[in-house]
Design a protein around this motif. Sequence first.
Motif, PDB file in Angstrom:
ATOM      1  N   GLU A  38       0.835  -1.213   0.000  1.00 18.38           N
ATOM      2  CA  GLU A  38       0.000   0.000   0.000  1.00 18.38           C
ATOM      3  C   GLU A  38       0.866   1.257   0.000  1.00 18.38           C
ATOM      4  O   GLU A  38       1.837   1.348   0.747  1.00 18.38           O
ATOM      5  N   HIS A  39       0.513   2.186  -0.880  1.00 23.70           N
ATOM      6  CA  HIS A  39       1.253   3.441  -1.067  1.00 23.70           C
ATOM      7  C   HIS A  39       2.664   3.183  -1.622  1.00 23.70           C
ATOM      8  O   HIS A  39       3.562   4.005  -1.440  1.00 23.70           O
ATOM      9  N   GLY A  40       2.838   2.057  -2.302  1.00 25.22           N
ATOM     10  CA  GLY A  40       4.154   1.729  -2.856  1.00 25.22           C
ATOM     11  C   GLY A  40       4.604   2.652  -3.962  1.00 25.22           C
ATOM     12  O   GLY A  40       5.793   2.716  -4.277  1.00 25.22           O
ATOM     13  N   GLY A  41       3.665   3.361  -4.598  1.00 23.51           N
ATOM     14  CA  GLY A  41       4.024   4.379  -5.583  1.00 23.51           C
ATOM     15  C   GLY A  41       3.975   3.916  -7.027  1.00 23.51           C
ATOM     16  O   GLY A  41       3.820   2.737  -7.333  1.00 23.51           O
ATOM     17  N   TRP A  42       4.136   4.905  -7.901  1.00 21.44           N
ATOM     18  CA  TRP A  42       3.968   4.690  -9.335  1.00 21.44           C
ATOM     19  C   TRP A  42       5.079   3.842  -9.936  1.00 21.44           C
ATOM     20  O   TRP A  42       4.871   3.149 -10.918  1.00 21.44           O
ATOM     21  N   VAL A  43       6.255   3.865  -9.342  1.00 19.66           N
ATOM     22  CA  VAL A  43       7.362   3.054  -9.863  1.00 19.66           C
ATOM     23  C   VAL A  43       7.015   1.575  -9.759  1.00 19.66           C
ATOM     24  O   VAL A  43       7.302   0.790 -10.671  1.00 19.66           O
ATOM     25  N   LEU A  44       6.372   1.182  -8.674  1.00 20.03           N
ATOM     26  CA  LEU A  44       5.965  -0.216  -8.508  1.00 20.03           C
ATOM     27  C   LEU A  44       4.953  -0.615  -9.576  1.00 20.03           C
ATOM     28  O   LEU A  44       5.029  -1.717 -10.141  1.00 20.03           O
ATOM     29  N   SER A 127      -9.717  -0.539 -14.330  1.00 25.95           N
ATOM     30  CA  SER A 127      -9.702   0.245 -15.567  1.00 25.95           C
ATOM     31  C   SER A 127      -9.084   1.612 -15.334  1.00 25.95           C
ATOM     32  O   SER A 127      -8.790   1.998 -14.199  1.00 25.95           O
ATOM     33  N   THR A 128      -8.928   2.352 -16.425  1.00 21.12           N
ATOM     34  CA  THR A 128      -8.311   3.668 -16.341  1.00 21.12           C
ATOM     35  C   THR A 128      -9.340   4.743 -15.998  1.00 21.12           C
ATOM     36  O   THR A 128     -10.532   4.591 -16.257  1.00 21.12           O
ATOM     37  N   ILE A 129      -8.851   5.821 -15.420  1.00 20.67           N
ATOM     38  CA  ILE A 129      -9.669   6.966 -15.055  1.00 20.67           C
ATOM     39  C   ILE A 129      -8.864   8.217 -15.384  1.00 20.67           C
ATOM     40  O   ILE A 129      -7.687   8.295 -15.028  1.00 20.67           O
ATOM     41  N   ASN A 141      -3.843  11.492 -24.288  1.00 20.66           N
ATOM     42  CA  ASN A 141      -2.872  10.689 -23.554  1.00 20.66           C
ATOM     43  C   ASN A 141      -2.816   9.257 -24.084  1.00 20.66           C
ATOM     44  O   ASN A 141      -1.734   8.708 -24.336  1.00 20.66           O
ATOM     45  N   GLU A 142      -3.990   8.646 -24.269  1.00 24.25           N
ATOM     46  CA  GLU A 142      -4.040   7.271 -24.767  1.00 24.25           C
ATOM     47  C   GLU A 142      -3.536   7.183 -26.211  1.00 24.25           C
ATOM     48  O   GLU A 142      -2.855   6.213 -26.573  1.00 24.25           O
ATOM     49  N   PHE A 143      -3.835   8.195 -27.016  1.00 23.80           N
ATOM     50  CA  PHE A 143      -3.419   8.170 -28.420  1.00 23.80           C
ATOM     51  C   PHE A 143      -1.898   8.265 -28.524  1.00 23.80           C
ATOM     52  O   PHE A 143      -1.259   7.462 -29.213  1.00 23.80           O
ATOM     53  N   VAL A 144      -1.317   9.242 -27.850  1.00 24.93           N
ATOM     54  CA  VAL A 144       0.137   9.432 -27.942  1.00 24.93           C
ATOM     55  C   VAL A 144       0.873   8.223 -27.364  1.00 24.93           C
ATOM     56  O   VAL A 144       1.827   7.705 -27.957  1.00 24.93           O
ATOM     57  N   GLY A 145       0.423   7.767 -26.202  1.00 24.38           N
ATOM     58  CA  GLY A 145       1.082   6.627 -25.583  1.00 24.38           C
ATOM     59  C   GLY A 145       1.020   5.380 -26.442  1.00 24.38           C
ATOM     60  O   GLY A 145       2.018   4.652 -26.583  1.00 24.38           O
ATOM     61  N   THR A 146      -0.155   5.107 -27.033  1.00 24.01           N
ATOM     62  CA  THR A 146      -0.296   3.908 -27.864  1.00 24.01           C
ATOM     63  C   THR A 146       0.484   4.046 -29.157  1.00 24.01           C
ATOM     64  O   THR A 146       1.064   3.057 -29.649  1.00 24.01           O
ATOM     65  N   PHE A 147       0.515   5.244 -29.722  1.00 26.82           N
ATOM     66  CA  PHE A 147       1.310   5.440 -30.941  1.00 26.82           C
ATOM     67  C   PHE A 147       2.773   5.100 -30.673  1.00 26.82           C
ATOM     68  O   PHE A 147       3.412   4.362 -31.434  1.00 26.82           O
ATOM     69  N   ILE A 148       3.315   5.621 -29.577  1.00 24.85           N
ATOM     70  CA  ILE A 148       4.717   5.338 -29.239  1.00 24.85           C
ATOM     71  C   ILE A 148       4.903   3.842 -28.988  1.00 24.85           C
ATOM     72  O   ILE A 148       5.886   3.241 -29.438  1.00 24.85           O
ATOM     73  N   LEU A 149       3.944   3.221 -28.295  1.00 27.79           N
ATOM     74  CA  LEU A 149       4.044   1.794 -27.990  1.00 27.79           C
ATOM     75  C   LEU A 149       4.114   0.956 -29.257  1.00 27.79           C
ATOM     76  O   LEU A 149       5.020   0.123 -29.422  1.00 27.79           O
ATOM     77  N   ILE A 150       3.197   1.166 -30.170  1.00 25.77           N
ATOM     78  CA  ILE A 150       3.111   0.297 -31.344  1.00 25.77           C
ATOM     79  C   ILE A 150       4.186   0.638 -32.365  1.00 25.77           C
ATOM     80  O   ILE A 150       4.800  -0.268 -32.961  1.00 25.77           O
ATOM     81  N   PHE A 151       4.457   1.907 -32.570  1.00 24.33           N
ATOM     82  CA  PHE A 151       5.545   2.287 -33.473  1.00 24.33           C
ATOM     83  C   PHE A 151       6.868   1.715 -32.967  1.00 24.33           C
ATOM     84  O   PHE A 151       7.655   1.140 -33.727  1.00 24.33           O
ATOM     85  N   GLY A 185       1.906   7.985 -17.530  1.00 28.22           N
ATOM     86  CA  GLY A 185       0.858   7.365 -16.730  1.00 28.22           C
ATOM     87  C   GLY A 185       0.056   8.323 -15.868  1.00 28.22           C
ATOM     88  O   GLY A 185      -1.029   7.967 -15.412  1.00 28.22           O
ATOM     89  N   GLY A 186       0.560   9.522 -15.645  1.00 24.25           N
ATOM     90  CA  GLY A 186      -0.104  10.444 -14.727  1.00 24.25           C
ATOM     91  C   GLY A 186      -1.530  10.815 -15.075  1.00 24.25           C
ATOM     92  O   GLY A 186      -2.405  10.804 -14.209  1.00 24.25           O
ATOM     93  N   PRO A 187      -1.824  11.168 -16.323  1.00 23.10           N
ATOM     94  CA  PRO A 187      -3.174  11.629 -16.637  1.00 23.10           C
ATOM     95  C   PRO A 187      -4.258  10.549 -16.567  1.00 23.10           C
ATOM     96  O   PRO A 187      -5.371  10.834 -16.133  1.00 23.10           O
ATOM     97  N   THR A 188      -3.966   9.312 -17.022  1.00 22.29           N
ATOM     98  CA  THR A 188      -5.053   8.335 -17.162  1.00 22.29           C
ATOM     99  C   THR A 188      -4.765   6.956 -16.599  1.00 22.29           C
ATOM    100  O   THR A 188      -5.688   6.191 -16.360  1.00 22.29           O
ATOM    101  N   GLY A 189      -3.548   6.592 -16.456  1.00 22.15           N
ATOM    102  CA  GLY A 189      -3.290   5.224 -16.012  1.00 22.15           C
ATOM    103  C   GLY A 189      -2.034   4.635 -16.589  1.00 22.15           C
ATOM    104  O   GLY A 189      -1.120   4.322 -15.856  1.00 22.15           O
TER     105      GLY A 189
END
Length: 243
Positions: A38-44, A127-129, A141-151, A185-189
Amino acid sequence: MTYSLLTRLAAEFIGTAIMVILGNGAVANVDLTGTKGEHGGWVLISLGYGSGVMIPALIFGGISGNHINPAFTIGLAANGLFPWSEVLPYICAQMLGAFIGQAIVVLIYKPHYDMTTNPQHILGTFSTIDATSSRFNGFANEFVGTFILIFSALGITKAPFFHNDLGTAHLALGFLVMTLVASLGGPTGPALNPARDLAPRILHSLLPLKNKGSSDWRYSWVPVVAPICAGILAALTYKSVFM
Protein backbone atom coordinates in the motif's frame (compact mmCIF):
# COMPACT_ATOMS: atom_id res chain seq x y z
CA MET A 1 7.85 -22.98 -36.95
CA THR A 2 4.22 -22.31 -37.89
CA TYR A 3 1.59 -22.74 -35.18
CA SER A 4 -2.09 -23.47 -35.64
CA LEU A 5 -4.61 -20.70 -35.06
CA LEU A 6 -5.90 -22.50 -31.96
CA THR A 7 -2.40 -22.60 -30.46
CA ARG A 8 -1.86 -18.93 -31.23
CA LEU A 9 -5.21 -18.02 -29.68
CA ALA A 10 -4.26 -19.93 -26.54
CA ALA A 11 -1.04 -17.89 -26.43
CA GLU A 12 -2.99 -14.64 -26.81
CA PHE A 13 -5.42 -15.68 -24.08
CA ILE A 14 -2.75 -16.68 -21.58
CA GLY A 15 -0.46 -13.79 -22.48
CA THR A 16 -3.19 -11.20 -21.98
CA ALA A 17 -4.22 -12.80 -18.71
CA ILE A 18 -0.63 -12.67 -17.44
CA MET A 19 -0.35 -9.01 -18.46
CA VAL A 20 -3.48 -8.06 -16.52
CA ILE A 21 -2.58 -10.16 -13.48
CA LEU A 22 0.88 -8.60 -13.19
CA GLY A 23 -0.14 -5.08 -14.25
CA ASN A 24 -3.43 -4.61 -12.43
CA GLY A 25 -2.10 -6.76 -9.63
CA ALA A 26 0.58 -4.12 -9.08
CA VAL A 27 -2.08 -1.40 -9.07
CA ALA A 28 -4.11 -3.35 -6.51
CA ASN A 29 -1.03 -3.82 -4.34
CA VAL A 30 -0.42 -0.07 -4.30
CA ASP A 31 -3.97 1.30 -4.11
CA LEU A 32 -6.01 -1.13 -2.02
CA THR A 33 -6.20 -0.81 1.75
CA GLY A 34 -4.08 -3.02 3.98
CA THR A 35 -1.82 -4.62 1.38
CA LYS A 36 1.90 -5.11 1.96
CA GLY A 37 2.55 -2.68 -0.90
CA GLU A 38 0.00 0.00 0.00
CA HIS A 39 1.25 3.44 -1.07
CA GLY A 40 4.15 1.73 -2.86
CA GLY A 41 4.02 4.38 -5.58
CA TRP A 42 3.97 4.69 -9.33
CA VAL A 43 7.36 3.05 -9.86
CA LEU A 44 5.97 -0.22 -8.51
CA ILE A 45 3.03 0.00 -10.92
CA SER A 46 5.36 0.79 -13.83
CA LEU A 47 7.49 -2.22 -12.98
CA GLY A 48 4.41 -4.44 -12.77
CA TYR A 49 3.14 -3.38 -16.18
CA GLY A 50 6.56 -3.53 -17.80
CA SER A 51 7.02 -7.08 -16.57
CA GLY A 52 3.41 -7.84 -17.46
CA VAL A 53 4.24 -7.22 -21.12
CA MET A 54 7.82 -8.51 -21.07
CA ILE A 55 7.10 -11.96 -19.66
CA PRO A 56 4.34 -12.91 -22.15
CA ALA A 57 6.53 -11.54 -24.95
CA LEU A 58 9.36 -13.84 -23.91
CA ILE A 59 6.99 -16.81 -23.70
CA PHE A 60 4.72 -16.23 -26.69
CA GLY A 61 6.50 -13.77 -28.99
CA GLY A 62 7.57 -16.60 -31.27
CA ILE A 63 4.17 -18.29 -31.20
CA SER A 64 1.40 -15.72 -31.68
CA GLY A 65 3.46 -12.57 -32.04
CA ASN A 66 2.31 -11.67 -28.52
CA HIS A 67 -0.14 -9.01 -29.68
CA ILE A 68 -2.13 -9.14 -26.38
CA ASN A 69 -3.67 -5.86 -27.55
CA PRO A 70 -6.55 -5.33 -30.02
CA ALA A 71 -5.03 -1.99 -31.07
CA PHE A 72 -1.89 -3.80 -32.22
CA THR A 73 -3.86 -6.54 -33.99
CA ILE A 74 -6.14 -4.06 -35.80
CA GLY A 75 -3.25 -1.72 -36.61
CA LEU A 76 -1.31 -4.54 -38.28
CA ALA A 77 -4.36 -5.81 -40.18
CA ALA A 78 -5.30 -2.34 -41.42
CA ASN A 79 -1.86 -2.07 -42.99
CA GLY A 80 -1.68 -5.51 -44.55
CA LEU A 81 0.65 -6.93 -41.89
CA PHE A 82 -1.83 -9.40 -40.37
CA PRO A 83 -4.76 -11.33 -41.92
CA TRP A 84 -8.18 -9.79 -41.30
CA SER A 85 -9.64 -13.30 -41.00
CA GLU A 86 -7.78 -13.75 -37.72
CA VAL A 87 -8.51 -10.34 -36.19
CA LEU A 88 -11.80 -11.24 -34.49
CA PRO A 89 -10.49 -14.54 -33.04
CA TYR A 90 -7.40 -12.75 -31.70
CA ILE A 91 -9.47 -9.97 -30.11
CA CYS A 92 -11.87 -12.47 -28.53
CA ALA A 93 -8.92 -14.35 -27.01
CA GLN A 94 -7.43 -11.09 -25.74
CA MET A 95 -10.70 -9.91 -24.21
CA LEU A 96 -11.33 -13.23 -22.52
CA GLY A 97 -7.76 -13.34 -21.22
CA ALA A 98 -8.09 -9.83 -19.76
CA PHE A 99 -11.41 -10.75 -18.14
CA ILE A 100 -10.05 -13.91 -16.53
CA GLY A 101 -6.82 -12.17 -15.53
CA GLN A 102 -8.78 -9.46 -13.74
CA ALA A 103 -10.98 -12.06 -12.03
CA ILE A 104 -7.80 -13.64 -10.65
CA VAL A 105 -6.64 -10.24 -9.34
CA VAL A 106 -9.97 -9.81 -7.54
CA LEU A 107 -9.75 -13.33 -6.09
CA ILE A 108 -6.27 -12.71 -4.73
CA TYR A 109 -7.02 -9.25 -3.32
CA LYS A 110 -10.65 -9.81 -2.25
CA PRO A 111 -10.09 -9.04 1.48
CA HIS A 112 -8.40 -5.77 0.51
CA TYR A 113 -11.21 -4.82 -1.87
CA ASP A 114 -13.58 -5.27 1.08
CA MET A 115 -11.39 -3.02 3.25
CA THR A 116 -11.09 -0.24 0.64
CA THR A 117 -13.66 2.57 0.89
CA ASN A 118 -12.46 4.78 -1.97
CA PRO A 119 -14.42 3.83 -5.14
CA GLN A 120 -11.79 5.45 -7.37
CA HIS A 121 -9.06 3.25 -5.92
CA ILE A 122 -11.21 0.19 -6.54
CA LEU A 123 -12.04 1.13 -10.15
CA GLY A 124 -8.40 2.04 -10.76
CA THR A 125 -7.39 -1.57 -10.17
CA PHE A 126 -9.74 -2.56 -13.01
CA SER A 127 -9.70 0.25 -15.57
CA THR A 128 -8.31 3.67 -16.34
CA ILE A 129 -9.67 6.97 -15.06
CA ASP A 130 -8.73 10.40 -16.33
CA ALA A 131 -7.31 12.37 -13.41
CA THR A 132 -9.03 15.58 -14.52
CA SER A 133 -12.28 13.95 -15.75
CA SER A 134 -11.44 15.16 -19.26
CA ARG A 135 -12.23 12.85 -22.14
CA PHE A 136 -10.21 15.10 -24.46
CA ASN A 137 -7.14 14.87 -22.23
CA GLY A 138 -7.67 11.15 -21.82
CA PHE A 139 -7.94 10.63 -25.58
CA ALA A 140 -4.76 12.61 -26.23
CA ASN A 141 -2.87 10.69 -23.55
CA GLU A 142 -4.04 7.27 -24.77
CA PHE A 143 -3.42 8.17 -28.42
CA VAL A 144 0.14 9.43 -27.94
CA GLY A 145 1.08 6.63 -25.58
CA THR A 146 -0.30 3.91 -27.86
CA PHE A 147 1.31 5.44 -30.94
CA ILE A 148 4.72 5.34 -29.24
CA LEU A 149 4.04 1.79 -27.99
CA ILE A 150 3.11 0.30 -31.34
CA PHE A 151 5.55 2.29 -33.47
CA SER A 152 8.36 1.36 -31.09
CA ALA A 153 7.26 -2.28 -30.83
CA LEU A 154 7.39 -2.60 -34.61
CA GLY A 155 10.77 -0.91 -34.71
CA ILE A 156 12.19 -3.13 -31.98
CA THR A 157 10.91 -6.44 -33.33
CA LYS A 158 11.72 -5.69 -36.97
CA ALA A 159 15.05 -3.93 -36.49
CA PRO A 160 18.01 -5.72 -38.12
CA PHE A 161 19.87 -5.49 -34.82
CA PHE A 162 17.36 -7.87 -33.19
CA HIS A 163 16.75 -10.27 -36.09
CA ASN A 164 18.80 -13.05 -34.51
CA ASP A 165 18.04 -12.12 -30.92
CA LEU A 166 14.29 -11.75 -30.42
CA GLY A 167 14.72 -12.51 -26.72
CA THR A 168 16.54 -9.23 -26.25
CA ALA A 169 13.89 -7.50 -28.35
CA HIS A 170 11.17 -8.81 -26.05
CA LEU A 171 13.09 -7.62 -23.00
CA ALA A 172 13.24 -4.20 -24.63
CA LEU A 173 9.45 -4.23 -25.05
CA GLY A 174 9.08 -4.62 -21.30
CA PHE A 175 11.30 -1.63 -20.65
CA LEU A 176 9.35 0.31 -23.28
CA VAL A 177 6.05 -0.30 -21.48
CA MET A 178 7.58 0.40 -18.08
CA THR A 179 8.87 3.74 -19.37
CA LEU A 180 5.55 4.64 -21.00
CA VAL A 181 3.68 4.01 -17.75
CA ALA A 182 6.27 5.98 -15.77
CA SER A 183 6.33 8.89 -18.24
CA LEU A 184 2.74 9.14 -19.49
CA GLY A 185 0.86 7.37 -16.73
CA GLY A 186 -0.10 10.44 -14.73
CA PRO A 187 -3.17 11.63 -16.64
CA THR A 188 -5.05 8.34 -17.16
CA GLY A 189 -3.29 5.22 -16.01
CA PRO A 190 -2.83 4.55 -18.98
CA ALA A 191 -4.48 1.62 -20.83
CA LEU A 192 -2.76 1.71 -24.26
CA ASN A 193 -4.85 -1.39 -24.89
CA PRO A 194 -8.64 -1.74 -25.35
CA ALA A 195 -8.76 -5.28 -23.90
CA ARG A 196 -6.81 -4.29 -20.79
CA ASP A 197 -9.41 -1.59 -20.02
CA LEU A 198 -12.75 -2.80 -21.38
CA ALA A 199 -12.81 -6.42 -20.18
CA PRO A 200 -11.91 -5.53 -16.56
CA ARG A 201 -14.43 -2.66 -16.65
CA ILE A 202 -17.14 -5.12 -17.66
CA LEU A 203 -16.14 -7.33 -14.74
CA HIS A 204 -16.20 -4.32 -12.40
CA SER A 205 -19.77 -3.59 -13.44
CA LEU A 206 -20.82 -7.19 -12.74
CA LEU A 207 -19.17 -7.85 -9.36
CA PRO A 208 -20.96 -6.98 -6.10
CA LEU A 209 -17.90 -5.38 -4.51
CA LYS A 210 -18.28 -3.18 -1.44
CA ASN A 211 -17.91 0.56 -2.11
CA LYS A 212 -17.15 -0.06 -5.78
CA GLY A 213 -19.06 2.94 -7.12
CA SER A 214 -19.56 3.67 -10.81
CA SER A 215 -17.84 1.80 -13.63
CA ASP A 216 -17.59 5.17 -15.46
CA TRP A 217 -19.05 4.03 -18.77
CA ARG A 218 -19.13 7.68 -19.89
CA TYR A 219 -15.34 7.54 -20.21
CA SER A 220 -15.07 3.89 -21.28
CA TRP A 221 -14.94 4.53 -25.05
CA VAL A 222 -11.76 6.62 -24.75
CA PRO A 223 -9.29 3.81 -23.90
CA VAL A 224 -10.88 1.73 -26.67
CA VAL A 225 -11.11 4.17 -29.57
CA ALA A 226 -7.92 6.18 -28.96
CA PRO A 227 -5.57 3.14 -28.92
CA ILE A 228 -7.16 1.65 -32.04
CA CYS A 229 -6.80 4.93 -33.96
CA ALA A 230 -3.21 5.28 -32.74
CA GLY A 231 -2.42 1.67 -33.61
CA ILE A 232 -3.56 2.09 -37.20
CA LEU A 233 -1.59 5.32 -37.65
CA ALA A 234 1.53 3.96 -35.94
CA ALA A 235 1.62 0.84 -38.10
CA LEU A 236 0.99 2.95 -41.21
CA THR A 237 3.78 5.34 -40.31
CA TYR A 238 6.31 2.60 -39.63
CA LYS A 239 5.36 0.66 -42.75
CA SER A 240 5.46 3.74 -44.98
CA VAL A 241 8.83 4.98 -43.77
CA PHE A 242 10.82 1.91 -42.75
CA MET A 243 9.44 -1.14 -44.58
